[in-house]
Scaffold this active site. Structure first.
Site, mmCIF file in Angstrom:
data_model
loop_
_atom_site.group_PDB
_atom_site.id
_atom_site.type_symbol
_atom_site.label_atom_id
_atom_site.label_comp_id
_atom_site.label_asym_id
_atom_site.label_seq_id
_atom_site.Cartn_x
_atom_site.Cartn_y
_atom_site.Cartn_z
ATOM 1 N N ARG A 50 -3.547 9.987 3.902
ATOM 2 C CA ARG A 50 -2.237 10.566 4.178
ATOM 3 C C ARG A 50 -1.433 10.760 2.891
ATOM 4 N NH1 ARG A 50 -0.731 13.732 7.645
ATOM 5 N NH2 ARG A 50 1.503 13.996 7.725
ATOM 6 N N ASP B 161 3.811 0.486 12.189
ATOM 7 C CA ASP B 161 2.529 0.005 11.658
ATOM 8 C C ASP B 161 2.191 -1.409 12.143
ATOM 9 O OD1 ASP B 161 2.239 2.364 10.377
ATOM 10 O OD2 ASP B 161 2.453 1.600 8.344
ATOM 11 N N ILE C 271 7.686 6.495 17.318
ATOM 12 C CA ILE C 271 7.401 7.286 16.110
ATOM 13 C C ILE C 271 6.173 8.194 16.284
ATOM 14 C CG2 ILE C 271 7.042 7.199 13.591
ATOM 15 C CD1 ILE C 271 9.565 5.706 14.204
ATOM 16 N N ARG D 278 1.230 14.852 12.975
ATOM 17 C CA ARG D 278 1.787 14.448 11.677
ATOM 18 C C ARG D 278 2.049 15.694 10.819
ATOM 19 N NH1 ARG D 278 -1.277 9.037 9.635
ATOM 20 N NH2 ARG D 278 0.767 8.559 8.751
ATOM 21 N N PRO D 279 3.022 16.521 11.236
ATOM 22 C CA PRO D 279 3.302 17.728 10.454
ATOM 23 C C PRO D 279 3.937 17.379 9.110
ATOM 24 C CG PRO D 279 4.972 17.430 12.146
ATOM 25 C CD PRO D 279 3.975 16.320 12.338
ATOM 26 N N ILE D 280 3.948 18.371 8.196
ATOM 27 C CA ILE D 280 4.650 18.156 6.912
ATOM 28 C C ILE D 280 5.750 19.214 6.744
ATOM 29 C CG2 ILE D 280 2.800 16.911 5.721
ATOM 30 C CD1 ILE D 280 2.210 19.602 4.235
ATOM 31 N N ASP D 281 6.264 19.704 7.884
ATOM 32 C CA ASP D 281 7.292 20.759 7.822
ATOM 33 C C ASP D 281 8.542 20.320 7.058
ATOM 34 O OD1 ASP D 281 7.421 19.107 10.276
ATOM 35 O OD2 ASP D 281 9.323 20.150 10.569
ATOM 36 N N GLN D 282 8.916 19.027 7.164
ATOM 37 C CA GLN D 282 10.132 18.569 6.474
ATOM 38 C C GLN D 282 9.918 18.494 4.961
ATOM 39 O OE1 GLN D 282 13.124 18.194 8.227
ATOM 40 N NE2 GLN D 282 11.756 19.148 9.722
ATOM 41 N N LYS E 147 0.830 -1.210 0.000
ATOM 42 C CA LYS E 147 0.000 0.000 0.000
ATOM 43 C C LYS E 147 0.864 1.260 0.000
ATOM 44 C CE LYS E 147 -2.550 2.533 3.576
ATOM 45 N NZ LYS E 147 -1.418 3.310 4.037
ATOM 46 N N ASN E 148 1.788 1.334 0.941
ATOM 47 C CA ASN E 148 2.542 2.587 1.071
ATOM 48 C C ASN E 148 3.514 2.812 -0.086
ATOM 49 O OD1 ASN E 148 1.146 3.270 3.328
ATOM 50 N ND2 ASN E 148 2.743 2.685 4.777
ATOM 51 N N ARG F 72 -9.209 0.128 3.818
ATOM 52 C CA ARG F 72 -8.267 1.092 3.224
ATOM 53 C C ARG F 72 -6.942 0.416 2.855
ATOM 54 N NH1 ARG F 72 -6.617 5.420 6.951
ATOM 55 N NH2 ARG F 72 -5.055 5.436 5.335
ATOM 56 N N CYS G 148 -4.619 8.322 9.291
ATOM 57 C CA CYS G 148 -4.953 7.797 10.617
ATOM 58 C C CYS G 148 -4.556 8.783 11.706
ATOM 59 C CB CYS G 148 -4.222 6.471 10.842
ATOM 60 S SG CYS G 148 -4.778 5.164 9.746
#
Ligand code: UD1
Length: 419
Positions: free
Chosen positions: A94, A306, A328, A123-127, A22-23, A398, A118
């Protein structure tokens, strides 16, 4: 509303074949946008998250067709860089954040609603944004939309402050068509990072180092179409391994890359399971009684976060006191209340769960609180005394193809019921 009804207590026996990851595929499908040509992916899992990203890309202008596990993605026509009309769909998952890197890479422009996914912690996206800015994009977030624009993208050195799967893939996507050389340090090394890099390289990109701490990308002018097979799903494989071990079963899990499963195999062996390689498969034989163990979730090649939730189920019925340290995501213990309803003895202290094994879990009504928690609830149902019903099955759909059919073929008493 659908629920899963599981009569526990039957050991799993037989063979199960693992689908594509999936990922990985959720990175590969947006990556196909970069080339503006036709790509064919095979070993594509039939799961709701794939349907969702396909439907978003179709709305943006891609032509996509599916034949069994083949996905043909045609992005020759103009794809819209403005995803704002699809806020609800994009906010429901996500991996929609990969549209940022793919659209920025192809058009130097992107408007993409913030992703969802989820609820397992901050869960930031700063990077991701730091990487896009370093490549030359101006980035702003307004009304829940990430807006990016660049005159040109130019390769540079980028150091990630945290090891992030999403940021690593996203920056790779934005950099393959940039001018010059991009170096990304402190990157994630998960099998799906390598898979996306392999796919991009097959399309003509020049990426080196995927699977190590540093990725080096030499920008190219254009990419071309290719055929690519998605890597087997490490998390799905791990879920079946745990289900086999928990039920004291004997299952051959086929179409896996055994090396990807090393962290999981090591822990299951510590708990008393017998695990052997058979070609492209792993045979898992569960013990009569599981032994306690300690697990700390870490980026690959460490134990995957996970699989923390299904692992906790094994610990609830293992002899002794097990410990999970979730390093994590800080809120990934929301599911423990469901296991407590089944008689599990779990104490949470911040990021640490202390689990004292009980003789048996007792069946009751429980709910999936997210995708992987859903898989954990199914494993709990398989080992519990009596009949468990699991609600919120949509979370499981999902990410797991034919979960209950596969489990039934292994001897589980599980069915989907409409309520
Ligand atoms: C991906 C996976 C998810 C898996 C996770 C960790 C997808 C679609 N999802 O999620 O299943 O659980 O990797 O293996 O592939 N972080 C930041 N800033 C950022 C990005 C991340 O601080 O810009 C932090 C996160 O809060 C988290 C850690 O880094 O603590 C790892 O997150 P990341 O690897 O990015 O996870 P996701 O890409 O969200």
């Amino acid at each position: 509303m659908e629920k899963l009804k599981i009569e526990g207590g039957y050991p799993l026996n037989g063979v199960v074949r693992i689908t594509g990851a999936k990922n990985a595929v959720l990175g590969l499908i947006p990556a196909a946008v970069l080339c503006g040509c036709v790509n064919t992916l095979d070993n594509v899992p039939d799961i709701d998250d794939v349907d969702q990203i396909v439907s978003i890309l179709e709305s943006l202008g891609a032509n996509i067709s599916r034949k069994k596990d083949l996905l043909i993605i045609d992005t020759r026509d103009q794809i819209s860089y403005d995803c704002s009309p699809y806020e609800e769909e994009i906010g429901a998952m996500r991996a929609s954040y990969y549209l940022l890197g793919a659209l920025l890479g192809r058009y130097h422009k992107a408007i993409v609603p913030l992703p969802g996914g989820c609820a397992i912690g901050d869960r930031p996206i700063d990077q991701h944004i730091k990487g896009f800015e370093a490549l030359g994009a101006s980035v702003s977030i307004k009304h829940g939309q990430v807006m990016m624009e660049a005159d040109e993208l130019v390769g540079t050195d980028i150091y990630l402050d945290v090891v992030s799967v999403g940021a690593t893939i996203n920056i790779m996507l934005a950099a393959v068509l940039a001018k010059g050389v991009t170096t990304i340090e402190n990157v994630a090394k998960e099998p799906h990072i390598v898979d996306v890099a392999n796919f991009l390289n097959l399309m003509g990109a020049k990426i080196k180092g995927a699977g190590t701490d540093t990725i080096r990308i030499k920008g190219v002018d254009h990419l071309h179409g290719c055929e690519y097979s998605v890597v087997p799903d490490q998390i799905t494989a791990g879920t079946y391994m745990m289900a086999a071990a928990a039920t004291g079963g004997n299952v051959l899990i086929k179409n896996v890359i055994p090396r990807h499963m090393d962290a999981v195999s090591a822990k299951l062996k510590e708990m008393g399971a017998d695990i052997t390689s058979e070609g492209d498969g792993l045979r898992v034989i569960g013990p009569e009684h599981l032994k306690c163990c300690r697990v700390k979730t870490l980026p690959y090649p460490g134990f995957p976060t996970d699989l923390q939730q299904p692992m906790a189920v094994l610990m609830t019925i293992a002899d002794g006191n097990s410990i999970i340290n979730e390093s994590i995501f800080e809120s990934r213990f929301k599911y423990v209340d469901q296991l407590r309803k089944m008689g599990a003895d779990i104490t949470i202290n911040g990021r640490v769960a202390s689990i004292v094994g009980v003789e048996k879990l007792s069946a009751t009504r429980i709910a999936a609180t997210d995708l992987r928690a859903g898989a954990a609830m199914v494993v709990a149902g398989l080992v519990a005394d009596g009949t468990t019903t699991v609600s919120n099955v949509h979370f499981i759909d999902r990410g797991y193809e034919n979960l209950e059919e596969n489990l039934r073929s292994l001897g589980a008493k599980i069915e989907r019921v409409d309520v």
